[in-house]
Design an enzyme around this catalytic site. Structure first.
Site, short mmCIF file in Angstrom:
data_model
loop_
_atom_site.label_atom_id
_atom_site.label_comp_id
_atom_site.label_asym_id
_atom_site.label_seq_id
_atom_site.Cartn_x
_atom_site.Cartn_y
_atom_site.Cartn_z
N ASP A 108 0.33 4.91 16.52
CA ASP A 108 0.34 4.27 15.10
C ASP A 108 -0.19 2.78 15.24
OD1 ASP A 108 1.13 3.51 12.42
OD2 ASP A 108 3.25 3.58 12.73
N GLY A 109 -1.13 2.63 14.34
CA GLY A 109 -1.90 1.22 14.17
C GLY A 109 -3.36 1.12 14.35
N HIS A 164 8.98 6.71 9.66
CA HIS A 164 9.05 5.34 10.68
C HIS A 164 9.97 4.30 10.17
CE1 HIS A 164 6.21 2.39 12.68
NE2 HIS A 164 7.60 2.12 13.01
N GLY A 221 -3.94 5.22 8.50
CA GLY A 221 -3.49 4.88 6.96
C GLY A 221 -5.09 4.52 6.51
N HIS A 275 2.98 10.58 7.26
CA HIS A 275 3.65 9.43 8.09
C HIS A 275 4.23 8.54 7.00
CE1 HIS A 275 4.67 6.85 11.42
NE2 HIS A 275 4.02 5.73 10.72
N GLY A 282 -3.75 -2.08 8.19
CA GLY A 282 -5.33 -2.42 8.10
C GLY A 282 -5.28 -3.67 9.44
N ASP A 298 6.17 4.88 6.20
CA ASP A 298 6.52 3.73 6.77
C ASP A 298 7.25 2.93 5.95
OD1 ASP A 298 4.93 3.51 9.35
OD2 ASP A 298 3.12 2.88 8.17
ZN ZN Z 1 4.18 3.78 11.09
#
Ligand code: ZN
Length: 202
Positions: A155-156, A46, A177, A13, A125, A15
């Protein structure tokens, strides 16, 4: 990137933040192109970028397999989805915690992925926003009713201790991540996530 794929990651993924649509600046097509020869798995780009259309062909040429964008960042959502597909990539829409889901209603036939943000975009984070589980459930229903083959990604703030809740709400693709890159042993984290998913039966 090779290490995380060897540890079991299914997708990279990627970003992209532009210091305009989101308050941060990350990486562009050259970095995607640099990663491409090192991994066989799909690269999932993304785009947190506004305007979005101009940069899409660049990422397709750089080796992206999936490209997603935020509906607020496109003047013409249907056209942007078609542009991504015309460039040979799978296309998707991304929903911030405050973005309504109605953007999907007339474009489901052009969607390959729905990405639900469980943080506000811009920084890694952050902590998972539980309201996202309701949106995942709404998206799951819309996908099932459409009968189409659409990935439902979250995502997150995804970690070992909340990945099962996201799966139970209906997500099938999980972005992690800092949960992975913040630990020395990527495989231990990914194995623990898979064990949690197995527990949900999904
Ligand atoms: Zn993302």
């Amino acid at each position: 990137m090779r290490n995380v794929v060897a540890a079991g990651a299914d997708i990279i993924h990627f970003d992209v933040m532009d210091n305009h649509y989101v308050p941060n600046l990350t990486i562009g097509p050259l970095v995607c192109q640099a990663i491409r020869p090192h991994v066989q798995v799909p690269i999932d780009v993304h785009l947190m970028v506004k305007p979005v259309d101009r940069i899409i062909p660049d990422f397709a040429k750089a080796g992206a397999d999936i490209i997603t964008f935020h509906p607020e960042a496109s003047e013409h959502i249907d056209r942007t989805l078609q542009l991504i597909r015309d460039n040979g990539c799978k296309a998707g829409l991304v929903f911030n915690p405050g973005t309504p889901m109605h953007y999907l209603q007339h474009v489901m036939d052009k969607i390959d992925m729905i990405l639900i943000m469980s943080v506000n975009p811009g920084f890694g984070g952050q902590s998972f926003i539980p309201e996202a589980l309701k949106k995942i459930a709404i998206a799951r229903r819309m996908i099932d009713e459409s009968g189409r083959d659409i990935l439902l990604e979250v995502d997150g703030g995804i970690k070992v201790d909340n990945i099962a809740a996201a799966a139970e709400a209906g997500a099938d693709t999980f972005v992690a991540g800092s949960a992975i890159f913040g630990k020395p042993d990527y495989k231990a984290v990914i194995d623990a996530m898979r064990a949690e998913l197995a527990r949900t039966g999904r």
